[in-house]
Design a protein around this motif. Structure first.
Motif, mmCIF file in Angstrom:
data_model
loop_
_atom_site.group_PDB
_atom_site.id
_atom_site.type_symbol
_atom_site.label_atom_id
_atom_site.label_comp_id
_atom_site.label_asym_id
_atom_site.label_seq_id
_atom_site.Cartn_x
_atom_site.Cartn_y
_atom_site.Cartn_z
ATOM 1 N N VAL A 116 0.271 8.210 5.598
ATOM 2 C CA VAL A 116 0.126 7.327 4.441
ATOM 3 C C VAL A 116 -0.321 5.934 4.885
ATOM 4 N N SER A 117 0.320 5.399 5.918
ATOM 5 C CA SER A 117 -0.025 4.055 6.401
ATOM 6 C C SER A 117 -1.468 3.994 6.873
ATOM 7 N N ARG A 118 -1.904 5.018 7.577
ATOM 8 C CA ARG A 118 -3.275 5.033 8.087
ATOM 9 C C ARG A 118 -4.279 5.058 6.937
ATOM 10 N N GLN A 119 -4.055 5.902 5.940
ATOM 11 C CA GLN A 119 -5.004 6.013 4.832
ATOM 12 C C GLN A 119 -5.004 4.752 3.968
ATOM 13 N N LEU A 120 -3.840 4.145 3.772
ATOM 14 C CA LEU A 120 -3.793 2.895 3.007
ATOM 15 C C LEU A 120 -4.548 1.790 3.735
ATOM 16 N N GLN A 121 -4.369 1.709 5.025
ATOM 17 C CA GLN A 121 -5.045 0.663 5.793
ATOM 18 C C GLN A 121 -6.550 0.858 5.770
ATOM 19 N N GLU A 122 -7.007 2.096 5.891
ATOM 20 C CA GLU A 122 -8.448 2.370 5.850
ATOM 21 C C GLU A 122 -9.025 2.031 4.481
ATOM 22 N N GLY A 123 -8.328 2.421 3.432
ATOM 23 C CA GLY A 123 -8.827 2.138 2.086
ATOM 24 C C GLY A 123 -8.805 0.657 1.755
ATOM 25 N N ASP A 124 -7.710 -0.015 2.110
ATOM 26 C CA ASP A 124 -7.591 -1.442 1.820
ATOM 27 C C ASP A 124 -8.639 -2.264 2.553
ATOM 28 N N SER A 125 -9.068 -1.792 3.715
ATOM 29 C CA SER A 125 -10.073 -2.542 4.474
ATOM 30 C C SER A 125 -11.431 -2.524 3.793
ATOM 31 N N LEU A 126 -11.618 -1.605 2.848
ATOM 32 C CA LEU A 126 -12.886 -1.533 2.112
ATOM 33 C C LEU A 126 -12.921 -2.497 0.934
ATOM 34 N N SER A 127 -11.819 -2.566 0.194
ATOM 35 C CA SER A 127 -11.790 -3.415 -1.001
ATOM 36 C C SER A 127 -10.353 -3.641 -1.432
ATOM 37 N N SER A 128 -10.102 -4.813 -1.992
ATOM 38 C CA SER A 128 -8.755 -5.100 -2.486
ATOM 39 C C SER A 128 -8.434 -4.311 -3.744
ATOM 40 N N THR A 129 -9.444 -3.682 -4.350
ATOM 41 C CA THR A 129 -9.209 -2.889 -5.560
ATOM 42 C C THR A 129 -9.172 -1.390 -5.273
ATOM 43 N N TRP A 130 -9.290 -1.021 -3.991
ATOM 44 C CA TRP A 130 -9.230 0.402 -3.646
ATOM 45 C C TRP A 130 -7.845 0.951 -3.939
ATOM 46 N N ARG A 131 -7.802 2.154 -4.522
ATOM 47 C CA ARG A 131 -6.551 2.841 -4.809
ATOM 48 C C ARG A 131 -6.585 4.253 -4.246
ATOM 49 N N PRO A 132 -5.446 4.760 -3.777
ATOM 50 C CA PRO A 132 -5.389 6.187 -3.461
ATOM 51 C C PRO A 132 -5.543 6.981 -4.753
ATOM 52 N N LYS A 133 -5.982 8.198 -4.656
ATOM 53 C CA LYS A 133 -6.177 9.007 -5.858
ATOM 54 C C LYS A 133 -4.842 9.253 -6.557
ATOM 55 N N LEU A 134 -4.946 9.443 -7.858
ATOM 56 C CA LEU A 134 -3.748 9.697 -8.659
ATOM 57 C C LEU A 134 -3.296 11.131 -8.461
ATOM 58 N N GLY A 135 -2.002 11.318 -8.237
ATOM 59 C CA GLY A 135 -1.461 12.664 -8.070
ATOM 60 C C GLY A 135 -1.096 13.288 -9.404
ATOM 61 N N THR A 136 -0.328 14.356 -9.340
ATOM 62 C CA THR A 136 0.052 15.091 -10.557
ATOM 63 C C THR A 136 1.526 14.914 -10.911
ATOM 64 N N ASP A 137 2.261 14.153 -10.099
ATOM 65 C CA ASP A 137 3.704 14.002 -10.346
ATOM 66 C C ASP A 137 4.071 12.666 -10.973
ATOM 67 N N GLY A 138 3.083 11.893 -11.371
ATOM 68 C CA GLY A 138 3.359 10.612 -12.030
ATOM 69 C C GLY A 138 3.578 9.445 -11.093
ATOM 70 N N THR A 139 3.411 9.644 -9.791
ATOM 71 C CA THR A 139 3.567 8.535 -8.848
ATOM 72 C C THR A 139 2.441 7.526 -9.056
ATOM 73 N N PRO A 140 2.758 6.232 -9.220
ATOM 74 C CA PRO A 140 1.692 5.230 -9.400
ATOM 75 C C PRO A 140 0.755 5.204 -8.196
ATOM 76 N N ASN A 141 -0.494 4.890 -8.432
ATOM 77 C CA ASN A 141 -1.462 4.694 -7.336
ATOM 78 C C ASN A 141 -1.968 3.260 -7.428
ATOM 79 N N GLU A 142 -1.511 2.404 -6.528
ATOM 80 C CA GLU A 142 -1.765 0.969 -6.632
ATOM 81 C C GLU A 142 -2.708 0.475 -5.544
ATOM 82 N N SER A 143 -3.504 -0.505 -5.916
ATOM 83 C CA SER A 143 -4.351 -1.212 -4.960
ATOM 84 C C SER A 143 -3.581 -2.428 -4.431
#
Length: 332
Positions: free
Chosen positions: A220-247
């Motif tokens: 999780v930490s690795r993927q968040l760091q990679e995504g955040d390095s692209l844009s401050s508005t990058w979000r992980p994809k939304l799952g199916t269990d209702g967990t928020p996906n935040e930038s």
């Protein structure tokens, strides 16, 4: 036309009546009928109540209606004046007190200390649990190692920083279980007492990781760091269990609210902000310094780590780091 004399207990109004019909009696603005408006009537006329002469309906002149209209206007004006006077006496916060904190921040009204809670049980078991449904779950509580971190790392660090002299600080934890448990231990060991714990119900929730929920923390930490390095508005994809996906920008909005509330509520206080994860604290520190949010991981916190919040006016050299950008327009 005849004019009634003013007595010490009644205020007469000018009316035109037929001869022999001039008899002062209380009108609809009497104390008995004025009810809750009596204080306003008193303020307007500086008398106990108003009375008008008894009027023979068949001989009422336009002057009678005019006097009643004037009395009503005086009543309304007096009510408005009293309302304005009361409002003027209320404490009016300064603009800086009432507004949202603007990033970057050169100066703050209080001293802030950022604390990442001790290790949680889900962290010890190495899986991400960020769904807000489980904030107070035992799995989000402190592990055995986390309790030791609070007592052996956080408390000594705060004492060294003199963050809570004589128990005179405020503890602002997320209600996520491990954060609040950390605050309870600190309240006991630092001598603040539980009355100085101010629970935060939503603005300090750990960052929602969406579809990454349940994966190992390393992944999780690795993927968040990679995504955040692209844009401050990058979000992980939304799952199916209702967990928020935040930038990281979403997190910044939340922690800005925390700072704004604290800056409005206190002046000259020591405030210890206790977060269940690193991202709340690293995003806050980057925002206060005016650092590009794509670099907020440079300020990452380990479980049990403590740091004073640095402002933009203080010298703090950010960690140098280069970024690869797959789609340049989205990196700014």
């Amino acid at each position: 036309m005849e004019v009634l004399p003013r007595s010490h207990s009644r205020a007469a109004t000018i009316s035109v009546l037929s001869p022999g019909k001039l008899t002062p009696t209380c009108s609809r603005f009497s104390r008995r009928k004025a009810g809750n408006f009596a204080p306003f009537v008193n303020a307007a006329a500086n008398v106990h109540h108003h009375c008008t002469p008894a009027v023979d309906q068949q001989h009422t002149s336009p002057a009678t209606d005019l006097s009643r209209r004037s009395a009503l206007q005086q009543l309304l004006l007096a009510t408005a004046a009293l309302s304005l006077g009361t409002t003027a006496n209320l404490a009016t916060p300064e603009a800086s007190q009432a507004a949202l904190v603007q990033f970057p921040v050169a100066d703050l009204r209080n001293e802030y200390y950022l604390v990442r809670a001790g290790e949680g049980q889900c962290e010890a078991d190495n899986y991400a649990l960020t769904n807000t449904v489980f904030k107070t779950s035992i799995s989000n509580g402190l592990s055995s190692q986390g309790k030791r971190q609070v007592a052996r790392q956080i408390v000594p660090a705060l004492r060294e920083l003199d963050a809570c002299p004589d128990g005179g600080c405020w503890l602002w934890p997320s209600i996520t279980q491990r954060s609040y448990q950390t605050a309870e231990i600190l309240a006991s060991l630092l001598g603040t007492g539980y009355s100085r714990i101010v629970p935060e119900y939503s603005f300090l929730d750990q960052r929602g990781v969406g579809i990454l929920e349940g994966l190992t923390w390393e992944s999780v930490s690795r993927q968040l760091q990679e995504g955040d390095s692209l844009s401050s508005t990058w979000r992980p994809k939304l799952g199916t269990d209702g967990t928020p996906n935040e930038s990281s920008q979403d997190v910044l909005i939340r922690v800005r609210q925390v700072m704004s509330i604290c800056e409005t509520q206190w002046t000259g206080a020591n405030v210890i902000i206790i977060s269940p994860d690193s991202d709340n604290l690293s995003v806050l520190q980057a925002g206060v310094l005016g650092i590009d949010l794509r670099r907020h991981h440079d300020f990452a916190f380990a479980p049990g780590e403590v740091r004073p919040l640095q402002t933009a006016a203080e010298a703090m050299a950010p960690v140098s780091k280069s970024f690869s950008c797959r789609n340049p327009p989205k990196c700014f």
